[in-house]
Write a protein that holds these residues in place. Structure first.
Motif, PDB file in Angstrom:
ATOM      1  N   CYS A 131       7.287  56.278   6.343  1.00 23.16           N
ATOM      2  CA  CYS A 131       8.527  56.432   5.587  1.00 23.16           C
ATOM      3  C   CYS A 131       8.265  56.985   4.196  1.00 23.16           C
ATOM      4  N   GLU A 132       9.345  57.514   3.636  1.00 24.42           N
ATOM      5  CA  GLU A 132       9.255  58.093   2.289  1.00 24.42           C
ATOM      6  C   GLU A 132      10.520  57.750   1.518  1.00 24.42           C
ATOM      7  N   ASP A 133      10.316  57.295   0.304  1.00 20.32           N
ATOM      8  CA  ASP A 133      11.441  57.045  -0.583  1.00 20.32           C
ATOM      9  C   ASP A 133      11.569  58.253  -1.495  1.00 20.32           C
ATOM     10  N   LYS A 134      12.490  59.153  -1.154  1.00 20.42           N
ATOM     11  CA  LYS A 134      12.611  60.413  -1.907  1.00 20.42           C
ATOM     12  C   LYS A 134      13.022  60.146  -3.359  1.00 20.42           C
ATOM     13  N   ASN A 135      13.662  58.982  -3.605  1.00 23.36           N
ATOM     14  CA  ASN A 135      14.046  58.667  -4.983  1.00 23.36           C
ATOM     15  C   ASN A 135      12.839  58.352  -5.852  1.00 23.36           C
TER      16      ASN A 135
END
Ligand code: CMX
Length: 137
Positions: A131-135
């Protein structure tokens, strides 16, 4: 893949109402969010431990992934999620290495994260999320 950290550990429970007090009263953690993810047929509750979260998962549908898991195996660790940078390219790279993907493309998970699952038959029995937290990236 070079994950930066374990983003969360997903734990399947029959009831959030019963499991949340255990983490609050025994571990002294605070449940900071409860969110329903309709697409995944789950209701989730989150606790922060350092930079890793515990994600409790209650099924909202017996035919959903967590409903089926609990029926087969009972409550317990359901998946592990690794935080990565540039999720789409990491996903392509992982597939090229012969790993079976559940998600060919990233989709939206709880807390607005971009997520994708790798099949447990390809990852030594552990349902694995990247997963990636683009924020944050
Ligand atoms: N961990 C390890 N193995 C698992 C598993 C899990 N969480 N879930 C299923 N399996 C195994 C089963 O035991 C079964 O193995 P056997 O064939 O040896 O019996 C096999 O995978 C197939 O399982 P199934 O019950 O027939 O279920 P499906 O194939 O329909 O689905 C899976 C399995 C993993 C593809 C599906 O659950 C999935 O797509 N999961 C990803 C999405 C998800 O789990 N979402 C919930 C959390 C979302 C969130 O965090 O927001």
């Amino acid at each position: 893949m070079n994950p930066t950290h374990i983003e969360h550990i997903g734990i399947a429970v029959r009831s959030l109402d019963e499991a949340i007090p255990f983490y609050e009263n025994v571990f002294g953690l605070k449940c900071y969010a409860i969110e329903e993810v309709k697409e995944q047929k789950v209701k989730t509750a989150f606790f922060m431990v350092g930079q890793t979260k515990i994600e409790l998962l209650e099924s909202t549908d017996p035919d959903g992934p967590v409903g089926k898991f609990i029926e087969k195996k009972g409550e317990g660790i359901h998946h592990m999620a690794f935080a990565v940078k540039d999720l789409e390219s990491k996903l392509a790279e992982t597939e090229k290495k012969g790993v079976r993907l559940i998600d060919q493309k990233a989709r939206k998970g709880a807390e607005g994260l971009d997520i994708a699952f790798l099949h447990p038959k390809s990852t030594f029995g552990v349902l694995t999320e990247i997963c990636e937290d683009k924020n944050k990236s």
